[in-house]
Design a protein around this motif. Structure first.
Motif, PDB file in Angstrom:
ATOM      1  N   ASP A  15       0.082 -41.221   5.961  1.00  0.00           N
ATOM      2  CA  ASP A  15       0.428 -40.899   4.890  1.00  0.00           C
ATOM      3  C   ASP A  15       2.254 -41.424   4.222  1.00  0.00           C
ATOM      4  N   CYS A  18       5.307 -39.899   2.872  1.00  0.00           N
ATOM      5  CA  CYS A  18       4.743 -38.587   3.542  1.00  0.00           C
ATOM      6  C   CYS A  18       5.154 -37.035   2.737  1.00  0.00           C
ATOM      7  N   GLY A  21       5.945 -34.007   5.450  1.00  0.00           N
ATOM      8  CA  GLY A  21       4.793 -34.372   6.905  1.00  0.00           C
ATOM      9  C   GLY A  21       3.552 -34.048   6.830  1.00  0.00           C
ATOM     10  N   VAL A  24       0.332 -35.169   7.448  1.00  0.00           N
ATOM     11  CA  VAL A  24       0.106 -35.712   8.904  1.00  0.00           C
ATOM     12  C   VAL A  24       0.652 -34.617  10.109  1.00  0.00           C
ATOM     13  N   CYS A  37       3.992 -41.124   9.749  1.00  0.00           N
ATOM     14  CA  CYS A  37       4.199 -40.370   7.969  1.00  0.00           C
ATOM     15  C   CYS A  37       5.426 -41.804   7.876  1.00  0.00           C
TER      16      CYS A  37
END
Length: 138
Positions: A15, A18, A21, A24, A37
């Motif tokens: 990602d 990210c 997060g 992910v 990430c």
């Protein structure tokens, strides 16, 4: 985005940008994937790391505090993007060059210039409809 990319346990989901997060983390929790990430902001990486630990999937995720334009992409089987059109276009040559055949690229809201998507879906959120695009590297 993950559903559209048909993420599974053999995937490594990158990602780029990210944030907290969540993409992910979801890939690891729901699909058993591994993830990476990437964010330039140390605060966002700290937040993503804490969220992954709280979700019990931190061991399945690598965290990279770096400029996404410098990130090595060769290990990715899925790349997720929620960036700008300009940033997508800057990444496009690297995605073409570094990703293996069969890798999937999913972008929320923004296209990749002249690339023709394999699939496009509409996502309705807060009264707005946005498109999500899928490309498969050939």
């Amino acid at each position: 985005m993950l559903e559209l990319a048909a993420v599974g346990p053999r995937d490594v989901v990158y990602d780029l940008g990210c944030g907290d997060g969540r993409i992910v983390i979801e890939a690891a929790q729901r699909y058993g994937a591994r993830g990476v990430c990437v964010d330039i902001d140390p605060q966002r990486i700290a937040e993503a790391r804490a969220n992954a630990a709280a979700a019990g999937v931190a061991e399945r995720i690598a965290f990279r505090q770096e400029n996404l334009l410098d990130t090595e992409l060769a290990g990715a089987s899925v790349v997720t993007l929620f960036l700008s059109l300009d940033m997508n276009l800057k990444l496009k040559p690297r995605l073409e060059r570094e990703l293996a055949s069969g890798a999937r690229i999913v972008s929320h809201w923004h296209r990749m210039g002249d690339w023709r998507p394999e699939r496009t879906i509409s996502v309705d959120e807060a009264g707005r409809s946005r498109q999500v695009f899928l490309w498969v590297k050939r």
